[in-house]
Design an enzyme around this catalytic site. Structure first.
Site, PDB file in Angstrom:
ATOM      1  N   CYS A  38      76.569 153.227 112.908  1.00 53.92           N
ATOM      2  CA  CYS A  38      76.375 151.900 113.509  1.00 53.92           C
ATOM      3  C   CYS A  38      76.981 151.543 114.757  1.00 53.92           C
ATOM      4  O   CYS A  38      77.892 152.070 115.177  1.00 53.92           O
ATOM      5  CB  CYS A  38      76.565 150.725 112.689  1.00 53.92           C
ATOM      6  SG  CYS A  38      76.309 148.962 113.332  1.00 53.92           S
ATOM      7  N   THR A  40      78.541 149.231 115.465  1.00 59.06           N
ATOM      8  CA  THR A  40      79.869 148.693 115.240  1.00 59.06           C
ATOM      9  C   THR A  40      80.932 149.742 115.202  1.00 59.06           C
ATOM     10  O   THR A  40      82.061 149.702 115.339  1.00 59.06           O
ATOM     11  CB  THR A  40      79.915 147.950 113.894  1.00 59.06           C
ATOM     12  OG1 THR A  40      79.194 146.577 114.031  1.00 59.06           O
ATOM     13  CG2 THR A  40      80.970 147.213 113.481  1.00 59.06           C
ATOM     14  N   HIS A  43      82.162 150.887 118.321  1.00 55.69           N
ATOM     15  CA  HIS A  43      83.057 150.113 118.839  1.00 55.69           C
ATOM     16  C   HIS A  43      84.550 150.539 118.206  1.00 55.69           C
ATOM     17  O   HIS A  43      85.528 150.365 118.995  1.00 55.69           O
ATOM     18  CB  HIS A  43      82.648 148.495 118.483  1.00 55.69           C
ATOM     19  CG  HIS A  43      81.686 148.072 119.438  1.00 55.69           C
ATOM     20  ND1 HIS A  43      81.730 147.715 120.704  1.00 55.69           N
ATOM     21  CD2 HIS A  43      80.520 147.572 118.923  1.00 55.69           C
ATOM     22  CE1 HIS A  43      80.799 147.044 121.302  1.00 55.69           C
ATOM     23  NE2 HIS A  43      79.928 147.061 120.210  1.00 55.69           N
ATOM     24  N   HIS A  63      79.197 151.161 107.350  1.00 55.03           N
ATOM     25  CA  HIS A  63      78.479 150.273 106.209  1.00 55.03           C
ATOM     26  C   HIS A  63      77.267 150.655 106.169  1.00 55.03           C
ATOM     27  O   HIS A  63      76.750 149.676 105.354  1.00 55.03           O
ATOM     28  CB  HIS A  63      78.775 148.842 106.752  1.00 55.03           C
ATOM     29  CG  HIS A  63      78.448 148.746 108.233  1.00 55.03           C
ATOM     30  ND1 HIS A  63      79.411 148.955 109.408  1.00 55.03           N
ATOM     31  CD2 HIS A  63      77.352 148.322 108.684  1.00 55.03           C
ATOM     32  CE1 HIS A  63      78.519 148.881 110.381  1.00 55.03           C
ATOM     33  NE2 HIS A  63      77.421 148.258 109.950  1.00 55.03           N
ATOM     34  N   GLY A 262      72.998 139.915 119.724  1.00 57.83           N
ATOM     35  CA  GLY A 262      74.032 140.513 120.409  1.00 57.83           C
ATOM     36  C   GLY A 262      75.350 139.605 120.430  1.00 57.83           C
ATOM     37  O   GLY A 262      75.321 138.465 120.799  1.00 57.83           O
ATOM     38  N   ILE A 285      72.245 135.017 114.821  1.00 57.69           N
ATOM     39  CA  ILE A 285      71.941 135.601 113.582  1.00 57.69           C
ATOM     40  C   ILE A 285      73.039 136.559 113.133  1.00 57.69           C
ATOM     41  O   ILE A 285      73.508 137.158 114.287  1.00 57.69           O
ATOM     42  CB  ILE A 285      70.734 136.497 113.930  1.00 57.69           C
ATOM     43  CG1 ILE A 285      69.389 135.731 114.468  1.00 57.69           C
ATOM     44  CG2 ILE A 285      70.271 137.503 112.706  1.00 57.69           C
ATOM     45  CD1 ILE A 285      68.839 134.985 113.162  1.00 57.69           C
TER      46      ILE A 285
END
Length: 340
Positions: A38, A40, A43, A63, A262, A285
């Protein structure tokens, strides 16, 4: 067991040996089959400012996953050993106002696997049984592996009525690409996707976007003129880029609605006059609605939504570094890692 661990407070991720977790009474032990990388995870790999304030080194990350039930906690019913499952990666408290009011996706006590607690990039993991989502036999594991971000896309795309509407999506990461496909699949008129990455814009076009716009080369206003549009009815902000968001505000039709997924940099500003005087609705969201989004995205795939078009690479876990390199370079859609 093998696991991908954020061992050090620096760029990188490490394949290490860690203990197999033991499920509690209401938990299930899952043997992972496939996982997906992902944004994430990227990052965390890059160890950016967000990761430095959020992640504790030593964490098993990840995840997005699919696997099979390997062991049931003593109080678990309704599942069988060997059953194929994915799961909602947000673990909620169950007792706050939102959880008890039927809005668990808004739980203020949410814990994210692979971020706040050990995650799915491992041979085994434990999850609360209440978070599991059974995967129908018709859906291949390489697609079920990234139901989590697919769910983010579905949550955004279905937040507002897009049937017959003109939709602007800023950001052609995998979630933006999938959201573009969903909007067209369910009946949007024009779906325009903006980014500066031509590889990913092509994926958005392959999934059905009416027009894809590299905003470093082409004016969005010119594209609107070509499509005989006065403005966009619905905006889906997926980029986390303040300039892209302000371009969206500039191009929205009066009374338009924006879903924001985002994550903007801290302190990022926007043109509030556009929001106020255009009467825009802006909805944040986070994650997926539990479990209505999971139901709808499952049915979308079963009804023919071509989710497979965003899957560009399937690698073994021993090739994880290649997967992260592809993500960092922006030369991939979804990258799926096999743990078999």
């Amino acid at each position: 067991m093998k696991a991908l661990v954020k061992r050090e407070a620096s760029k990188g991720i490490w394949l290490e040996q860690v203990p197999v977790p033991t499920p509690g009474p209401n938990e299930v032990l899952i043997k992972l089959e496939k996982t997906a990388i992902c944004g994430t995870d990227l990052h965390i790999y890059l160890w950016d400012e967000w990761s430095q304030r959020t992640i504790t080194p030593g964490l098993t990350i990840g995840h997005e996953f699919v696997g099979r039930v390997a062991e049931l906690g003593s109080a678990v019913t309704g599942y069988q050993v060997g059953q194929r499952v994915s799961a909602e990666g947000h673990i909620v408290c169950g007792h706050c106002r939102n959880c008890r009011g039927g809005r668990p996706h808004l739980c203020p006590n949410t814990v994210g696997i692979g971020v706040n607690v050990n995650g799915a990039f491992a041979e085994y993991m434990v999850m609360p049984a209440s978070n599991l989502w059974p995967i129908p036999d018709q859906i291949p594991s390489e697609l079920a592996a990234f139901f989590d971000p697919y769910g983010n896309a579905a949550h955004c795309a279905l937040e507002f009525d897009v049937i017959g509407e003109d939709v602007l999506i800023t950001g052609a990461g995998p979630i933006g690409i999938i959201a573009a496909g969903i909007c067209k699949h369910i009946g949007a008129r024009n779906v325009v996707v903006t980014d500066v990455n031509d590889f990913r814009l092509k994926l958005a076009a392959d999934l059905g976007a009416t027009r894809v716009v590299n905003v470093s080369k082409t004016s969005l206003k010119d594209v609107m003129a070509d499509l005989h549009m006065e403005g966009f009815d619905v905006g889906l902000e997926m980029s986390g880029n303040p300039r892209a968001f302000n371009d969206m505000l500039d191009c929205m039709y009066h009374g338009g609605k924006i879903a924001m997924l985002g994550i903007m940099p801290r302190g990022a500003g926007c043109d509030w006059d556009k929001i106020i005087f255009k009467g825009l609705t802006v909805q944040g969201i986070y994650g997926r609605k539990m479990y209505e989004t999971w139901y709808k995205m499952t049915q979308l795939v079963l009804s023919g939504f071509p989710l497979q078009k965003v899957l560009t690479h399937q690698l073994s876990i021993d090739e994880f570094q290649k997967g992260f390199d592809l993500m960092e370079e922006g030369k991939a859609g979804k990258v799926v890692l096999s743990w078999n």
